[in-house]
Design an enzyme around this catalytic site. Structure first.
Site, short mmCIF file in Angstrom:
data_model
loop_
_atom_site.label_atom_id
_atom_site.label_comp_id
_atom_site.label_asym_id
_atom_site.label_seq_id
_atom_site.Cartn_x
_atom_site.Cartn_y
_atom_site.Cartn_z
N LYS A 146 0.84 -1.21 0.00
CA LYS A 146 0.00 0.00 0.00
C LYS A 146 0.87 1.25 0.00
O LYS A 146 2.02 1.22 0.44
CB LYS A 146 -0.95 0.03 1.20
CG LYS A 146 -0.28 0.17 2.59
CD LYS A 146 -0.04 1.61 3.07
CE LYS A 146 0.69 1.66 4.39
NZ LYS A 146 1.59 2.74 4.62
N ASP B 247 -2.18 -1.64 10.44
CA ASP B 247 -2.44 -1.62 8.99
C ASP B 247 -3.10 -2.92 8.50
O ASP B 247 -3.51 -3.01 7.34
CB ASP B 247 -1.13 -1.45 8.21
CG ASP B 247 -0.65 -0.01 8.20
OD1 ASP B 247 -1.48 0.89 8.47
OD2 ASP B 247 0.54 0.22 7.91
P1 ATP Z 1 4.31 -0.25 7.82
O1 ATP Z 1 4.09 0.50 6.54
O2 ATP Z 1 3.12 -1.09 8.23
O3 ATP Z 1 4.88 0.59 8.92
P2 ATP Z 1 6.71 -1.20 6.70
O4 ATP Z 1 6.38 -1.43 5.28
O5 ATP Z 1 7.37 0.08 7.05
O6 ATP Z 1 5.39 -1.36 7.54
P3 ATP Z 1 7.64 -3.89 6.97
O7 ATP Z 1 8.06 -4.21 5.58
O8 ATP Z 1 6.40 -4.48 7.48
O9 ATP Z 1 7.63 -2.32 7.23
O10 ATP Z 1 8.89 -4.26 7.91
C1 ATP Z 1 9.05 -3.75 9.21
C2 ATP Z 1 9.78 -4.79 10.04
O11 ATP Z 1 8.88 -5.87 10.26
C3 ATP Z 1 10.98 -5.38 9.35
O12 ATP Z 1 12.14 -4.81 9.86
C4 ATP Z 1 10.91 -6.88 9.62
O13 ATP Z 1 11.93 -7.31 10.47
C5 ATP Z 1 9.58 -7.11 10.31
N1 ATP Z 1 8.72 -8.10 9.63
C6 ATP Z 1 7.93 -8.99 10.25
N2 ATP Z 1 7.25 -9.73 9.39
C7 ATP Z 1 7.60 -9.33 8.15
C8 ATP Z 1 7.21 -9.73 6.85
N3 ATP Z 1 6.35 -10.73 6.64
N4 ATP Z 1 7.74 -9.05 5.81
C9 ATP Z 1 8.60 -8.04 6.04
N5 ATP Z 1 9.02 -7.62 7.24
C10 ATP Z 1 8.52 -8.27 8.31
#
Ligand code: ATP
Length: 283
Positions: free
Chosen positions: A11, A136
């Site tokens: 997203k 989210d």
């Molecule tokens: P958001 O936009 O919800 O804040 P994000 O996109 O910034 O999320 P993610 O890609 O979800 O961040 O990654 C954040 C942290 O979550 C990573 O550092 C990772 O260690 C952990 N994590 C846990 N599960 C997952 C997963 N399935 N895929 C990616 N990261 C994950």
């Protein structure tokens, strides 16, 4: 053994406003959420016993910190199901980028296990369970274009703002979401998204006015501390993007384009200096 494959879409935030800090430490938000064609692919496979995760990406945690484990655990405990499960994560969404990569994987696992284990849970029940995993996750369950309020869980579906060209640029460093919220000076924000106006433009399907009106108040923290992000935004606008914004707490910057040729030229030029540059579209 049964097996199911589910797409887990990324997203972006077309707008993100922080209204106030709540007594429980969370913030009340107002955000317009938009799903992208960019996606992870989650395969859930039954096995005799235990729970394992595997991924094509070395950066994905394979232990209990992975949100897909939390999704599995919440359903297996709630319904007392002890079947073995293996989850394969084909990771295409840049990690820790503000693109809800972990949340969307968790949402896919909730949906997949709902089918695999024939739980017949409604979308609303899955969203309630998802909220305990992450703010989210409920949005990732419904997808499309949506207005999110509260901490992100009060959702209203909007006319789909689909098939718009989107360029994603992720410089590859990590931003702590908690740090960004802790350092946000709510009383100093002067430039907020005009959410009501944006909602009208979305209803009218007006790409240009939506792109020009996009705003994310978290940029005041993340971009101030990482000027490279402003450079990416400038490059996108210089190459013809109708608008460019940071997604979530960053550091991913995206641009919305009208002309695929402009977008591919921008992609080529950003690729020299930026770790991950991907062209995609809204769905
Ligand atoms: P958001 O936009 O919800 O804040 P994000 O996109 O910034 O999320 P993610 O890609 O979800 O961040 O990654 C954040 C942290 O979550 C990573 O550092 C990772 O260690 C952990 N994590 C846990 N599960 C997952 C997963 N399935 N895929 C990616 N990261 C994950």
């Amino acid at each position: 053994m049964k097996k199911i494959t589910i797409d887990a879409h990324a997203k972006i935030n077309l707008s993100l406003d922080v209204l106030k800090k709540r007594e429980d430490g969370y913030h009340d938000l107002e955000m317009i959420m938009q799903q992208l064609a960019l996606k992870d692919v989650i395969t859930i496979e039954e096995k005799n016993s235990g729970f394992t995760i595997d991924s094509n990406s070395k950066s994905v945690p394979l232990d209990s910190s992975n949100l897909v484990y939390k999704a599995y655990k919440s359903l297996s405990e709630k319904f007392n199901i002890n079947k073995g499960i293996h989850i394969q994560i084909e990771k295409n969404i840049p990690i820790a980028g503000g693109l809800a990569g972990g949340s969307t994987d968790a949402a896919a696992v909730l949906k997949g296990l709902n089918t695999l284990w024939q739980l017949n849970l409604s979308e609303g029940s899955l969203m309630d369970i998802g909220l305990k995993i992450g703010a989210d996750v409920p949005y990732c369950i419904i997808g499309g274009t949506a207005l999110a309020r509260g901490i992100g869980e009060k959702l209203t579906r909007l006319n789909r703002f689909s098939d718009r060209l989107v360029l994603i640029a992720n410089p590859g460093f990590n931003i702590s979401t908690a740090y960004v919220y802790n350092n946000l000076k709510l009383d100093k924000i002067s430039d907020r998204p005009q959410t009501t106006t944006l909602l009208k433009h979305i209803e009218n399907g007006d790409t240009e006015l939506v792109a020009k009106g996009m705003k994310n108040v978290l940029e005041t923290v993340t971009i101030n501390e990482n000027p490279i992000l402003n450079k990416i935004k400038e490059q996108m606008l210089m190459h013809g993007a109708l608008g460019s914004l940071m997604s979530g707490s960053g550091p991913t910057i995206f641009g919305i384009f009208n002309d695929p040729k402009d977008m591919s030229k921008c992609e080529e030029s950003l690729k020299y200096s930026i770790k991950t540059v991907l062209s995609t579209r809204t769905v």
